[in-house]
Design a protein around this motif. Structure first.
Motif, PDB file in Angstrom:
ATOM      1  N   ARG A  30       0.872  -1.257  -0.224  1.00 14.91           N
ATOM      2  CA  ARG A  30      -0.068  -0.046   0.085  1.00 14.91           C
ATOM      3  C   ARG A  30       0.879   1.494   0.128  1.00 14.91           C
ATOM      4  NH1 ARG A  30      -2.996   0.144   4.481  1.00 14.91           N
ATOM      5  NH2 ARG A  30      -1.772  -1.625   6.082  1.00 14.91           N
ATOM      6  N   PHE A  31       2.239   1.146   1.089  1.00 16.81           N
ATOM      7  CA  PHE A  31       2.749   2.469   0.839  1.00 16.81           C
ATOM      8  C   PHE A  31       3.521   2.699  -0.501  1.00 16.81           C
ATOM      9  CE2 PHE A  31       6.438   4.116   1.609  1.00 16.81           C
ATOM     10  CZ  PHE A  31       7.144   5.381   2.001  1.00 16.81           C
ATOM     11  N   GLY A  32       3.459   1.924  -1.152  1.00 15.51           N
ATOM     12  CA  GLY A  32       4.571   1.453  -2.192  1.00 15.51           C
ATOM     13  C   GLY A  32       3.438   1.882  -3.635  1.00 15.51           C
ATOM     14  N   ALA A  33       2.092   1.880  -3.622  1.00 10.88           N
ATOM     15  CA  ALA A  33       1.383   1.954  -4.592  1.00 10.88           C
ATOM     16  C   ALA A  33       1.000   3.307  -4.459  1.00 10.88           C
ATOM     17  CB  ALA A  33       0.041   1.320  -4.220  1.00 10.88           C
ATOM     18  N   ALA A  34       0.556   3.903  -3.710  1.00 11.16           N
ATOM     19  CA  ALA A  34       0.118   5.440  -3.068  1.00 11.16           C
ATOM     20  C   ALA A  34       1.382   6.936  -3.261  1.00 11.16           C
ATOM     21  CB  ALA A  34       0.324   5.319  -1.093  1.00 11.16           C
ATOM     22  N   ARG A  35       2.883   5.651  -3.697  1.00  9.07           N
ATOM     23  CA  ARG A  35       3.511   6.891  -3.737  1.00  9.07           C
ATOM     24  C   ARG A  35       3.883   6.251  -5.333  1.00  9.07           C
ATOM     25  NH1 ARG A  35       2.510   5.531   0.722  1.00  9.07           N
ATOM     26  NH2 ARG A  35       2.882   7.161   2.284  1.00  9.07           N
ATOM     27  N   ALA A  36       2.933   5.646  -5.541  1.00  6.62           N
ATOM     28  CA  ALA A  36       3.807   4.618  -7.199  1.00  6.62           C
ATOM     29  C   ALA A  36       5.615   4.067  -7.491  1.00  6.62           C
ATOM     30  CB  ALA A  36       3.813   5.948  -8.179  1.00  6.62           C
ATOM     31  N   ILE A  37       5.749   4.032  -6.455  1.00  8.37           N
ATOM     32  CA  ILE A  37       7.168   2.833  -6.638  1.00  8.37           C
ATOM     33  C   ILE A  37       7.453   1.747  -7.230  1.00  8.37           C
ATOM     34  CG2 ILE A  37       8.787   1.845  -5.005  1.00  8.37           C
ATOM     35  CD1 ILE A  37       7.553   4.281  -2.694  1.00  8.37           C
ATOM     36  N   PRO A  38       7.907   1.685  -8.084  1.00 12.55           N
ATOM     37  CA  PRO A  38       7.629   0.554  -9.328  1.00 12.55           C
ATOM     38  C   PRO A  38       8.222  -0.881  -8.194  1.00 12.55           C
ATOM     39  CG  PRO A  38       9.363   2.257  -9.857  1.00 12.55           C
ATOM     40  CD  PRO A  38       9.385   2.685  -8.718  1.00 12.55           C
ATOM     41  N   GLN A  39       7.144  -1.913  -8.882  1.00 13.61           N
ATOM     42  CA  GLN A  39       6.365  -2.664  -8.257  1.00 13.61           C
ATOM     43  C   GLN A  39       7.801  -3.856  -7.721  1.00 13.61           C
ATOM     44  OE1 GLN A  39       3.821  -3.634  -7.123  1.00 13.61           O
ATOM     45  NE2 GLN A  39       4.403  -4.950  -5.987  1.00 13.61           N
ATOM     46  N   ALA A  40       8.463  -3.418  -8.997  1.00  7.54           N
ATOM     47  CA  ALA A  40       9.396  -4.958  -8.725  1.00  7.54           C
ATOM     48  C   ALA A  40      10.876  -4.219  -7.507  1.00  7.54           C
ATOM     49  CB  ALA A  40      11.202  -4.519  -9.513  1.00  7.54           C
ATOM     50  N   HIS A 133      18.375  -2.004  21.669  1.00  8.37           N
ATOM     51  CA  HIS A 133      17.579  -1.951  20.324  1.00  8.37           C
ATOM     52  C   HIS A 133      18.809  -1.568  19.301  1.00  8.37           C
ATOM     53  CE1 HIS A 133      13.770  -0.290  22.719  1.00  8.37           C
ATOM     54  NE2 HIS A 133      13.389  -1.052  22.169  1.00  8.37           N
ATOM     55  N   ASN A 134      17.910  -2.636  18.686  1.00  5.77           N
ATOM     56  CA  ASN A 134      18.569  -3.135  16.757  1.00  5.77           C
ATOM     57  C   ASN A 134      17.939  -1.924  16.580  1.00  5.77           C
ATOM     58  OD1 ASN A 134      20.491  -5.361  17.478  1.00  5.77           O
ATOM     59  ND2 ASN A 134      18.313  -6.162  17.815  1.00  5.77           N
ATOM     60  N   VAL A 135      18.624  -1.208  15.589  1.00  5.25           N
ATOM     61  CA  VAL A 135      18.368  -0.622  14.303  1.00  5.25           C
ATOM     62  C   VAL A 135      18.820  -0.597  13.344  1.00  5.25           C
ATOM     63  CG1 VAL A 135      17.377   2.064  13.222  1.00  5.25           C
ATOM     64  CG2 VAL A 135      17.352   1.760  15.879  1.00  5.25           C
ATOM     65  N   VAL A 136      18.076  -1.304  11.799  1.00  6.09           N
ATOM     66  CA  VAL A 136      18.377  -1.790  10.558  1.00  6.09           C
ATOM     67  C   VAL A 136      17.731  -0.854   9.559  1.00  6.09           C
ATOM     68  CG1 VAL A 136      18.242  -3.772   9.176  1.00  6.09           C
ATOM     69  CG2 VAL A 136      18.963  -4.364  11.838  1.00  6.09           C
ATOM     70  N   THR A 137      18.788  -0.446   8.809  1.00  6.09           N
ATOM     71  CA  THR A 137      17.940   0.846   8.147  1.00  6.09           C
ATOM     72  C   THR A 137      18.231  -0.237   6.957  1.00  6.09           C
ATOM     73  OG1 THR A 137      18.141   2.185   9.348  1.00  6.09           O
ATOM     74  CG2 THR A 137      18.046   3.005   6.849  1.00  6.09           C
ATOM     75  N   ILE A 138      17.497  -0.559   6.050  1.00  2.56           N
ATOM     76  CA  ILE A 138      18.229  -0.624   4.290  1.00  2.56           C
ATOM     77  C   ILE A 138      17.473   1.247   3.495  1.00  2.56           C
ATOM     78  CG2 ILE A 138      18.175  -2.671   4.974  1.00  2.56           C
ATOM     79  CD1 ILE A 138      15.314  -3.390   3.664  1.00  2.56           C
ATOM     80  N   THR A 139      18.208   0.961   2.015  1.00  3.86           N
ATOM     81  CA  THR A 139      17.810   1.971   1.229  1.00  3.86           C
ATOM     82  C   THR A 139      18.033   1.263   0.235  1.00  3.86           C
ATOM     83  OG1 THR A 139      18.938   3.290   3.146  1.00  3.86           O
ATOM     84  CG2 THR A 139      18.554   3.856   0.809  1.00  3.86           C
ATOM     85  N   LYS A 140      17.186   2.102  -0.582  1.00  2.00           N
ATOM     86  CA  LYS A 140      17.106   1.399  -2.703  1.00  2.00           C
ATOM     87  C   LYS A 140      16.770   3.192  -3.306  1.00  2.00           C
ATOM     88  CE  LYS A 140      16.478  -1.387  -5.916  1.00  2.00           C
ATOM     89  NZ  LYS A 140      17.293  -1.856  -6.314  1.00  2.00           N
ATOM     90  N   LYS A 141      17.815   3.271  -3.962  1.00  2.00           N
ATOM     91  CA  LYS A 141      17.849   4.284  -4.742  1.00  2.00           C
ATOM     92  C   LYS A 141      16.553   4.539  -5.849  1.00  2.00           C
ATOM     93  CE  LYS A 141      22.494   5.012  -4.565  1.00  2.00           C
ATOM     94  NZ  LYS A 141      23.771   4.747  -5.359  1.00  2.00           N
ATOM     95  N   LEU A 142      15.424   4.801  -5.824  1.00  2.00           N
ATOM     96  CA  LEU A 142      14.099   5.389  -6.866  1.00  2.00           C
ATOM     97  C   LEU A 142      14.791   5.950  -8.357  1.00  2.00           C
ATOM     98  CD1 LEU A 142      12.038   5.771  -4.514  1.00  2.00           C
ATOM     99  CD2 LEU A 142      12.030   3.808  -5.488  1.00  2.00           C
ATOM    100  N   ARG A 143      15.753   5.394  -9.478  1.00  2.00           N
ATOM    101  CA  ARG A 143      16.066   5.678 -10.213  1.00  2.00           C
ATOM    102  C   ARG A 143      14.368   5.652 -11.359  1.00  2.00           C
ATOM    103  NH1 ARG A 143      19.389   1.751  -8.370  1.00  2.00           N
ATOM    104  NH2 ARG A 143      21.576   2.469  -7.681  1.00  2.00           N
ATOM    105  N   GLY A 144      14.844   7.323 -12.013  1.00  2.00           N
ATOM    106  CA  GLY A 144      13.931   6.866 -12.919  1.00  2.00           C
ATOM    107  C   GLY A 144      12.321   7.116 -12.728  1.00  2.00           C
ATOM    108  N   ARG A 145      11.851   7.762 -11.052  1.00  3.40           N
ATOM    109  CA  ARG A 145      11.002   7.357 -11.099  1.00  3.40           C
ATOM    110  C   ARG A 145      10.228   8.616 -11.375  1.00  3.40           C
ATOM    111  NH1 ARG A 145       7.366   7.576  -5.476  1.00  3.40           N
ATOM    112  NH2 ARG A 145       8.717   9.047  -5.562  1.00  3.40           N
ATOM    113  N   ALA A 146       8.487   8.406 -11.603  1.00  2.00           N
ATOM    114  CA  ALA A 146       8.083   9.765 -12.005  1.00  2.00           C
ATOM    115  C   ALA A 146       7.194  10.408 -11.526  1.00  2.00           C
ATOM    116  CB  ALA A 146       7.173   9.429 -13.260  1.00  2.00           C
TER     117      ALA A 146
END
Length: 146
Positions: A30-40, A133-146
């Motif tokens: 739902r987060f991705g759909a609301a922000r037009a993040i590519p499904q892949a 607390h453990n705090v794990v952060t993962i990051t993905k670049k959103l290349r070419g997102r409209a």
């Protein structure tokens, strides 16, 4: 617990049981759909969160008590950021040894690939221990997102 958040950020808190992980998939979708993040990208994030959360829930607690795991998602400067915070035993996934697959699928040792998937599919993997607390952060670049 239900997700909260508007704009470029959202938050979900789950319990430390495997059945709760279904909520995470829906939350991320739902987060991705609301922000037009590519499904892949959403699929990759779901796989990585599944691996990290499964490890925490399955191996991170020394008791049988109820614990909360917090997942924060945000989009900042064309970066998709997921932060997981838990009170499990200290575990830095950046230092986890990658198990080189050997033998056949039926004979190889189980484990060691999950963190490898995270390191391969995401652009960054961060870790901090903040108090208990453990705090794990993962990051993905959103290349070419409209």
């Amino acid at each position: 617990m239900s997700p909260t958040g508007t704009g470029s950020k959202a938050n979900l808190v789950i319990g430390n049981i495997i059945a709760e992980m279904e909520k995470v998939v829906d939350f991320v979708d739902r987060f991705g759909a609301a922000r037009a993040i590519p499904q892949a990208v959403i699929n990759d994030l779901n796989l990585c969160l599944d691996e990290l959360l499964n490890n925490t829930i399955s191996y991170g607690y020394e008791d049988q008590g109820s614990h909360s795991i917090e997942i924060d998602l945000s989009v900042e400067n064309d970066l998709l950021i997921a932060k997981i915070q838990d009170d499990a035993i200290p575990f830095d996934p950046r230092k986890a040894a990658f198990a080189v697959p050997d033998g056949t699928l039926q004979t190889r040792r189980i484990g060691g690939l999950g963190v490898h998937f995270v390191k391969t599919l995401m652009d960054e993997l961060g870790y901090m221990r903040v108090g208990r607390h453990n705090v794990v952060t993962i990051t993905k670049k959103l290349r070419g997102r409209a």
